[in-house]
Design a protein around this motif. Structure first.
Motif, PDB file in Angstrom:
ATOM      1  N   TYR A   3       0.939  -1.156   0.026  1.00 56.76           N
ATOM      2  CA  TYR A   3      -0.009  -0.087   0.033  1.00 56.76           C
ATOM      3  C   TYR A   3       0.995   1.103  -0.004  1.00 56.76           C
ATOM      4  O   TYR A   3       0.500   2.204  -0.638  1.00 56.76           O
ATOM      5  CB  TYR A   3      -1.125  -0.092   1.212  1.00 56.76           C
ATOM      6  N   MET A   4       1.930   1.355   0.666  1.00 57.17           N
ATOM      7  CA  MET A   4       2.957   2.259   0.821  1.00 57.17           C
ATOM      8  C   MET A   4       3.393   2.779  -0.808  1.00 57.17           C
ATOM      9  O   MET A   4       3.443   3.754  -1.156  1.00 57.17           O
ATOM     10  CB  MET A   4       4.087   2.164   1.473  1.00 57.17           C
ATOM     11  N   GLN A  53      -4.490   0.001  -7.443  1.00 59.84           N
ATOM     12  CA  GLN A  53      -6.181  -0.307  -7.296  1.00 59.84           C
ATOM     13  C   GLN A  53      -6.325  -0.381  -5.736  1.00 59.84           C
ATOM     14  O   GLN A  53      -7.428   0.039  -5.363  1.00 59.84           O
ATOM     15  CB  GLN A  53      -6.520  -1.591  -7.999  1.00 59.84           C
ATOM     16  N   GLY A  54      -5.541  -1.126  -5.026  1.00 59.46           N
ATOM     17  CA  GLY A  54      -5.896  -1.343  -3.560  1.00 59.46           C
ATOM     18  C   GLY A  54      -6.040  -0.004  -2.716  1.00 59.46           C
ATOM     19  O   GLY A  54      -6.893   0.229  -2.041  1.00 59.46           O
ATOM     20  N   VAL A  55      -4.984   0.996  -2.966  1.00 56.90           N
ATOM     21  CA  VAL A  55      -5.063   2.352  -2.217  1.00 56.90           C
ATOM     22  C   VAL A  55      -6.364   3.071  -2.864  1.00 56.90           C
ATOM     23  O   VAL A  55      -6.884   3.784  -2.348  1.00 56.90           O
ATOM     24  CB  VAL A  55      -3.678   3.104  -2.494  1.00 56.90           C
ATOM     25  N   GLY A  56      -6.398   3.151  -4.322  1.00 52.01           N
ATOM     26  CA  GLY A  56      -7.515   3.759  -4.938  1.00 52.01           C
ATOM     27  C   GLY A  56      -8.920   3.566  -4.376  1.00 52.01           C
ATOM     28  O   GLY A  56      -9.838   4.332  -3.916  1.00 52.01           O
ATOM     29  N   ASN A  57      -8.854   2.031  -3.999  1.00 50.42           N
ATOM     30  CA  ASN A  57     -10.381   1.603  -3.290  1.00 50.42           C
ATOM     31  C   ASN A  57     -10.507   1.982  -2.004  1.00 50.42           C
ATOM     32  O   ASN A  57     -11.537   2.458  -1.567  1.00 50.42           O
ATOM     33  CB  ASN A  57     -10.533   0.144  -3.370  1.00 50.42           C
ATOM     34  N   PHE A  58      -9.414   2.199  -1.390  1.00 47.12           N
ATOM     35  CA  PHE A  58      -9.298   2.604   0.061  1.00 47.12           C
ATOM     36  C   PHE A  58      -9.680   4.082   0.044  1.00 47.12           C
ATOM     37  O   PHE A  58     -10.639   4.430   0.891  1.00 47.12           O
ATOM     38  CB  PHE A  58      -7.651   2.459   0.559  1.00 47.12           C
TER      39      PHE A  58
END
Length: 116
Positions: A3-4, A53-58
């Motif tokens: 995520y970083m 995608q992961g951070v965007g969804n968060f």
């Protein structure tokens, strides 16, 4: 740690938008430059969707919380805004409807072009 890295990519693209804003004298916010850079990078596969995608969804999930400071700002400046409240509401409604109509027409045009 993944995520970083994803957040770093998003920050880098945002920074590039700030740099463009500094060098171009157009009345466009740096965030718009950043969005266009991200769109182009995703479209031309410079950045893969999975890499953000992961951070965007968060960020999408916590978006309502990001509006709290703006709401508090409106409440604290209510005395200044109350005389012009009706025009602001009318302008907001009219501009929202206009944007919806334009986006709808453009979408219909693109769909028709893709059918050909």
């Amino acid at each position: 740690m993944n995520y970083m890295k994803q957040f770093g990519i998003i920050l880098l693209v945002s920074f590039l938008g700030e740099v463009l804003k500094h060098f171009l004298s157009l009345p466009i916010p740096a965030s718009i430059y950043g969005l266009v850079i991200m769109l182009l990078a995703l479209r031309f596969k410079i950045i893969s969707l999975e890499s953000v995608q992961g951070v965007g969804n968060f960020l999408i999930n916590i978006m309502p919380m990001l509006f709290i400071p703006a709401g508090v700002g409106l409440l604290t400046s209510w005395n200044d805004l109350s005389p012009i409240f009706l025009p602001i509401i009318l302008i907001t409604i009219i501009s929202t409807v206009m944007v919806m109509v334009v986006v709808g027409r453009i979408t219909q045009f693109v769909i028709r072009m893709n059918k050909r």
